[in-house]
Motif scaffolding. Structure first.
Motif, PDB file in Angstrom:
ATOM      1  N   VAL A 196      24.220  49.036  63.118  1.00 54.02           N
ATOM      2  CA  VAL A 196      23.819  49.338  61.738  1.00 54.02           C
ATOM      3  C   VAL A 196      23.331  48.042  61.100  1.00 54.02           C
ATOM      4  O   VAL A 196      24.056  47.040  61.083  1.00 54.02           O
ATOM      5  CB  VAL A 196      25.000  49.929  60.934  1.00 54.02           C
ATOM      6  CG1 VAL A 196      24.567  50.250  59.502  1.00 54.02           C
ATOM      7  CG2 VAL A 196      25.544  51.180  61.628  1.00 54.02           C
ATOM      8  N   SER A 199      20.656  51.970  63.359  1.00 51.24           N
ATOM      9  CA  SER A 199      20.411  52.516  62.026  1.00 51.24           C
ATOM     10  C   SER A 199      19.949  51.356  61.163  1.00 51.24           C
ATOM     11  O   SER A 199      20.769  50.570  60.682  1.00 51.24           O
ATOM     12  CB  SER A 199      21.682  53.154  61.454  1.00 51.24           C
ATOM     13  OG  SER A 199      22.031  54.308  62.178  1.00 51.24           O
ATOM     14  N   LEU A 243      18.837  50.465  57.934  1.00 53.04           N
ATOM     15  CA  LEU A 243      18.928  51.220  56.678  1.00 53.04           C
ATOM     16  C   LEU A 243      17.712  51.037  55.773  1.00 53.04           C
ATOM     17  O   LEU A 243      17.234  51.999  55.171  1.00 53.04           O
ATOM     18  CB  LEU A 243      20.223  50.872  55.931  1.00 53.04           C
ATOM     19  CG  LEU A 243      21.515  51.140  56.723  1.00 53.04           C
ATOM     20  CD1 LEU A 243      22.737  50.900  55.837  1.00 53.04           C
ATOM     21  CD2 LEU A 243      21.553  52.550  57.282  1.00 53.04           C
ATOM     22  N   TRP A 301      17.150  54.431  53.439  1.00 53.94           N
ATOM     23  CA  TRP A 301      18.422  55.129  53.262  1.00 53.94           C
ATOM     24  C   TRP A 301      18.703  55.400  51.788  1.00 53.94           C
ATOM     25  O   TRP A 301      18.561  54.507  50.952  1.00 53.94           O
ATOM     26  CB  TRP A 301      19.564  54.312  53.880  1.00 53.94           C
ATOM     27  CG  TRP A 301      20.872  55.003  53.716  1.00 53.94           C
ATOM     28  CD1 TRP A 301      21.839  54.731  52.804  1.00 53.94           C
ATOM     29  CD2 TRP A 301      21.328  56.135  54.476  1.00 53.94           C
ATOM     30  NE1 TRP A 301      22.861  55.636  52.943  1.00 53.94           N
ATOM     31  CE2 TRP A 301      22.581  56.500  53.953  1.00 53.94           C
ATOM     32  CE3 TRP A 301      20.788  56.876  55.542  1.00 53.94           C
ATOM     33  CZ2 TRP A 301      23.310  57.564  54.461  1.00 53.94           C
ATOM     34  CZ3 TRP A 301      21.527  57.932  56.037  1.00 53.94           C
ATOM     35  CH2 TRP A 301      22.768  58.263  55.506  1.00 53.94           C
ATOM     36  N   ASP A 360      20.228  63.451  56.851  1.00 53.64           N
ATOM     37  CA  ASP A 360      20.454  62.015  57.050  1.00 53.64           C
ATOM     38  C   ASP A 360      21.937  61.733  57.288  1.00 53.64           C
ATOM     39  O   ASP A 360      22.302  60.971  58.185  1.00 53.64           O
ATOM     40  CB  ASP A 360      19.857  61.180  55.897  1.00 53.64           C
ATOM     41  CG  ASP A 360      20.423  61.512  54.515  1.00 53.64           C
ATOM     42  OD1 ASP A 360      21.107  62.542  54.364  1.00 53.64           O
ATOM     43  OD2 ASP A 360      20.178  60.717  53.581  1.00 53.64           O
ATOM     44  N   GLU A 373      23.749  60.439  60.931  1.00 51.71           N
ATOM     45  CA  GLU A 373      24.545  59.217  61.107  1.00 51.71           C
ATOM     46  C   GLU A 373      25.922  59.542  61.685  1.00 51.71           C
ATOM     47  O   GLU A 373      26.459  58.783  62.495  1.00 51.71           O
ATOM     48  CB  GLU A 373      24.690  58.478  59.769  1.00 51.71           C
ATOM     49  CG  GLU A 373      23.386  57.943  59.209  1.00 51.71           C
ATOM     50  CD  GLU A 373      22.677  57.011  60.183  1.00 51.71           C
ATOM     51  OE1 GLU A 373      23.245  55.975  60.539  1.00 51.71           O
ATOM     52  OE2 GLU A 373      21.547  57.349  60.617  1.00 51.71           O
ATOM     53  N   TRP A 422      25.658  53.882  52.500  1.00 48.53           N
ATOM     54  CA  TRP A 422      25.819  54.490  53.833  1.00 48.53           C
ATOM     55  C   TRP A 422      27.294  54.843  54.045  1.00 48.53           C
ATOM     56  O   TRP A 422      27.623  55.955  54.478  1.00 48.53           O
ATOM     57  CB  TRP A 422      25.318  53.503  54.897  1.00 48.53           C
ATOM     58  CG  TRP A 422      25.331  53.992  56.313  1.00 48.53           C
ATOM     59  CD1 TRP A 422      24.365  54.734  56.927  1.00 48.53           C
ATOM     60  CD2 TRP A 422      26.335  53.742  57.310  1.00 48.53           C
ATOM     61  NE1 TRP A 422      24.713  54.962  58.244  1.00 48.53           N
ATOM     62  CE2 TRP A 422      25.921  54.362  58.508  1.00 48.53           C
ATOM     63  CE3 TRP A 422      27.546  53.047  57.302  1.00 48.53           C
ATOM     64  CZ2 TRP A 422      26.661  54.323  59.684  1.00 48.53           C
ATOM     65  CZ3 TRP A 422      28.290  53.005  58.469  1.00 48.53           C
ATOM     66  CH2 TRP A 422      27.848  53.633  59.645  1.00 48.53           C
ATOM     67  N   VAL A 456      28.097  58.746  54.384  1.00 48.35           N
ATOM     68  CA  VAL A 456      28.296  59.175  55.776  1.00 48.35           C
ATOM     69  C   VAL A 456      29.770  59.478  56.065  1.00 48.35           C
ATOM     70  O   VAL A 456      30.091  60.417  56.803  1.00 48.35           O
ATOM     71  CB  VAL A 456      27.766  58.098  56.753  1.00 48.35           C
ATOM     72  CG1 VAL A 456      28.109  58.455  58.192  1.00 48.35           C
ATOM     73  CG2 VAL A 456      26.259  57.935  56.580  1.00 48.35           C
TER      74      VAL A 456
END
Lengths: 175, 175
Positions: free
Chosen positions: B6, B37, B39, B44, B80, B84, B112, B116
């Motif tokens: 990430v 990921s 972002l 994001w 989204d 994740e 995030w 998530v």
């Protein structure tokens, strides 16, 4: 006293919203002047990126702090950032209210801190008496102001206590 | 090993970007599988709000955790967020890389985490053996996975040391 109330909760009809309304009412009844930054209501832009700087050339490499410094010194910050700085300079006291999400502030409030506390103003502020020295905590543009947090949590008091499974609230809120 | 990387930095051509590229290359050379990921590149959505839930009725009062729980259980999370979670379940190890901004993660990464790590999946997960009990750290859906942080700072090592003006990095990164 002039009070800035920063509010970072997505629902006006929440416990947080009621606490905020009661708090502002009490302050005003006591003769204080209150301004508010209701971040969700303002659709505050959370993400610090190249869009914060009018002078970002397409394709140019972004160094956020350097651009932030240039924008502050050149008066080319975005109006939302400059507006919050003006409120902070106006205030004698700043209250920041938020629900504790994953041990910290909600992203929208983190984005307020990331963007409003600009280079050249909140950090990288040089000492007029010694331009090689950066001013540290308690010496900068916000010196002398009072700060207070109002934090709500969905966890029990014990789980946020000194031996709590989620960690001691005093450790979580440092700094 | 399956690794999720990430990455939360606004500039690909930064030191952070180079470290990320070198790290992924090294992992792949060593035979590991890597997904990323990025972002900022993904644009994001950082802010947790009613828009995360398809079933939010206009004008209805939002209780974020309750809506998050309902969306997870009902399979109506936004793509989204679900994407994740799928990556996290796939991974044996999760690396999270970010520059330290104001003592914490950039807002985009906080968003995030906020979005998530959904209710019913990352918290409010009940113990199958005792439905009245919530599973705690080390017991939930991510148990057994390894985690690692890669953090860069603009401050000197001393200022983030045990007696540093910015606070000890170990305290700042707790939890």
């Amino acid at each position: 006293m002039k009070v800035l109330w920063v509010f970072a909760h997505p629902e006006q009809r929440s416990l947080n919203g009621s606490l905020r309304d009661a708090g502002i009412r009490a302050l005003e009844t006591a003769g204080h002047e209150v301004r508010q930054s209701d971040l969700y209501a303002m659709s505050w832009k959370a993400v610090a990126d190249g869009g914060d700087f009018a002078d970002t050339e397409p394709g140019a490499r972004l160094t956020y702090a350097a651009s932030s410094f240039r924008a502050f010194k050149g008066g080319t910050q975005t109006p939302d950032v400059a507006g919050e700085q003006e409120k902070l300079m106006w205030a004698d006291a700043v209250l920041i209210q938020f629900p504790l999400w994953w041990f910290s502030v909600p992203a929208i409030l983190k984005g307020w801190l990331d963007r409003v506390l600009a280079a050249g103003w909140a950090y990288r502020v040089t000492d007029p008496a010694n331009p090689k020295r950066s001013l540290r905590y308690g010496e900068g543009n916000l010196r002398g102001r009072r700060g207070m947090l109002i934090v709500t949590t969905g966890a029990t008091a014990a789980s946020l206590g000194p031996r709590g499974v989620a960690g001691d609230i005093d450790d979580l809120l440092f700094p």
